[in-house]
Design a protein around this motif. Structure first.
Motif, short mmCIF file in Angstrom:
data_model
loop_
_atom_site.label_atom_id
_atom_site.label_comp_id
_atom_site.label_asym_id
_atom_site.label_seq_id
_atom_site.Cartn_x
_atom_site.Cartn_y
_atom_site.Cartn_z
N PHE A 22 0.84 -1.21 0.00
CA PHE A 22 0.00 0.00 0.00
C PHE A 22 0.87 1.26 0.00
N ALA A 23 1.90 1.27 0.84
CA ALA A 23 2.76 2.44 0.91
C ALA A 23 3.49 2.65 -0.42
N TRP A 24 3.94 1.57 -1.02
CA TRP A 24 4.63 1.66 -2.30
C TRP A 24 3.68 2.15 -3.39
N GLY A 25 2.47 1.61 -3.41
CA GLY A 25 1.47 2.06 -4.38
C GLY A 25 1.10 3.53 -4.19
N ALA A 26 1.06 3.97 -2.95
CA ALA A 26 0.71 5.37 -2.66
C ALA A 26 1.81 6.32 -3.07
N SER A 27 3.03 5.82 -3.20
CA SER A 27 4.14 6.70 -3.54
C SER A 27 4.04 7.25 -4.96
N THR A 28 3.20 6.67 -5.79
CA THR A 28 3.04 7.18 -7.16
C THR A 28 2.06 8.35 -7.20
N TYR A 29 1.34 8.58 -6.12
CA TYR A 29 0.39 9.69 -6.06
C TYR A 29 0.99 10.85 -5.28
N SER A 30 0.39 12.01 -5.43
CA SER A 30 0.79 13.18 -4.66
C SER A 30 0.34 12.98 -3.21
N VAL A 31 1.26 13.11 -2.28
CA VAL A 31 0.94 12.88 -0.87
C VAL A 31 0.38 14.13 -0.21
N THR A 33 0.24 17.37 2.38
CA THR A 33 0.59 17.56 3.79
C THR A 33 -0.61 17.15 4.65
N GLY A 34 -0.40 17.19 5.95
CA GLY A 34 -1.50 16.85 6.86
C GLY A 34 -2.68 17.79 6.73
N ALA A 35 -2.40 19.06 6.43
CA ALA A 35 -3.48 20.05 6.29
C ALA A 35 -4.14 19.98 4.91
N ARG A 36 -3.35 19.65 3.88
CA ARG A 36 -3.88 19.55 2.51
C ARG A 36 -3.46 18.20 1.95
N MET A 37 -4.24 17.18 2.33
CA MET A 37 -3.90 15.81 1.95
C MET A 37 -4.13 15.57 0.47
N GLY A 38 -3.18 14.90 -0.14
CA GLY A 38 -3.32 14.50 -1.53
C GLY A 38 -3.91 13.10 -1.61
N PRO A 39 -4.11 12.58 -2.82
CA PRO A 39 -4.71 11.25 -2.97
C PRO A 39 -3.83 10.12 -2.44
N GLY A 40 -2.55 10.34 -2.27
CA GLY A 40 -1.69 9.29 -1.76
C GLY A 40 -1.48 9.32 -0.26
N TYR A 41 -2.00 10.34 0.41
CA TYR A 41 -1.74 10.51 1.85
C TYR A 41 -2.31 9.36 2.68
N PHE A 42 -3.62 9.10 2.50
CA PHE A 42 -4.26 8.08 3.32
C PHE A 42 -3.69 6.67 3.07
N PRO A 43 -3.53 6.23 1.80
CA PRO A 43 -2.95 4.90 1.62
C PRO A 43 -1.52 4.80 2.13
N LEU A 44 -0.76 5.89 2.05
CA LEU A 44 0.61 5.86 2.56
C LEU A 44 0.61 5.69 4.07
N VAL A 45 -0.18 6.50 4.76
CA VAL A 45 -0.24 6.42 6.23
C VAL A 45 -0.79 5.06 6.66
#
Length: 162
Positions: A22-31, A33-45
């Protein structure tokens, strides 16, 4: 290194594997910040937390002594087959299979099929209990997805509509 609980050890490895994937897959998306989460933030965390949980479980399996070593039993092929089949049938019933000419069967029929097929994964199968469960799930799914969330997908079979 002596494995004291096989079940926990291999469960921990599975959690670590899924978490890293999941973390590896999320690395292809924009992460973001905590205040402005990108599409990869939740799967990465989620992936990182799952991997950390896996590390903790694996470590516990190597350190904490168990009575019989929690041996892994034989692989449960029957439940695996029926659960996967139920999900595939549900997906096909919602979207249809245009390749073979199957129109969508809709949410309600899909949930009844899902529940009936998945019920065969257990040791005992009682048709009345399965019918009650399917009815409750269909009703709650209709209310949640169609009424409250206003999602647009077929509720009833396409064969009933013009």
């Amino acid at each position: 290194m002596n494995i004291k609980s096989q079940k926990d050890f291999f469960s921990g490895l599975m959690f670590m594997g899924v978490g890293v994937a999941f973390a590896w897959g999320a690395s292809t998306y924009s992460v973001g910040t905590g205040a402005r989460m990108g599409p990869g933030y939740f799967p990465l965390v989620l992936g990182v937390l799952l991997a950390i949980l896996g590390i903790a479980i694996t470590f516990t399996a190597l350190v904490v002594e168990t009575e019989d070593g929690d041996k892994i039993g034989k692989f449960a092929w029957k439940p695996l087959f029926f659960i996967i089949a139920a999900n595939l049938v549900f997906g096909a019933s919602i979207g249809g299979l245009p390749v073979i000419g199957l129109k969508p069967l809709g949410l309600i029929v899909g949930i009844y099929l899902l529940t009936y097929i998945a019920s065969h994964a257990g040791e005992e199968h009682k048709f009345k209990e399965v019918a009650v469960l399917a009815t409750i799930l269909a009703l709650l799914s209709y209310v949640a997805f169609i009424v409250l969330l206003k999602l647009q997908f077929p509720v009833w079979p396409a064969y009933f509509t013009a």
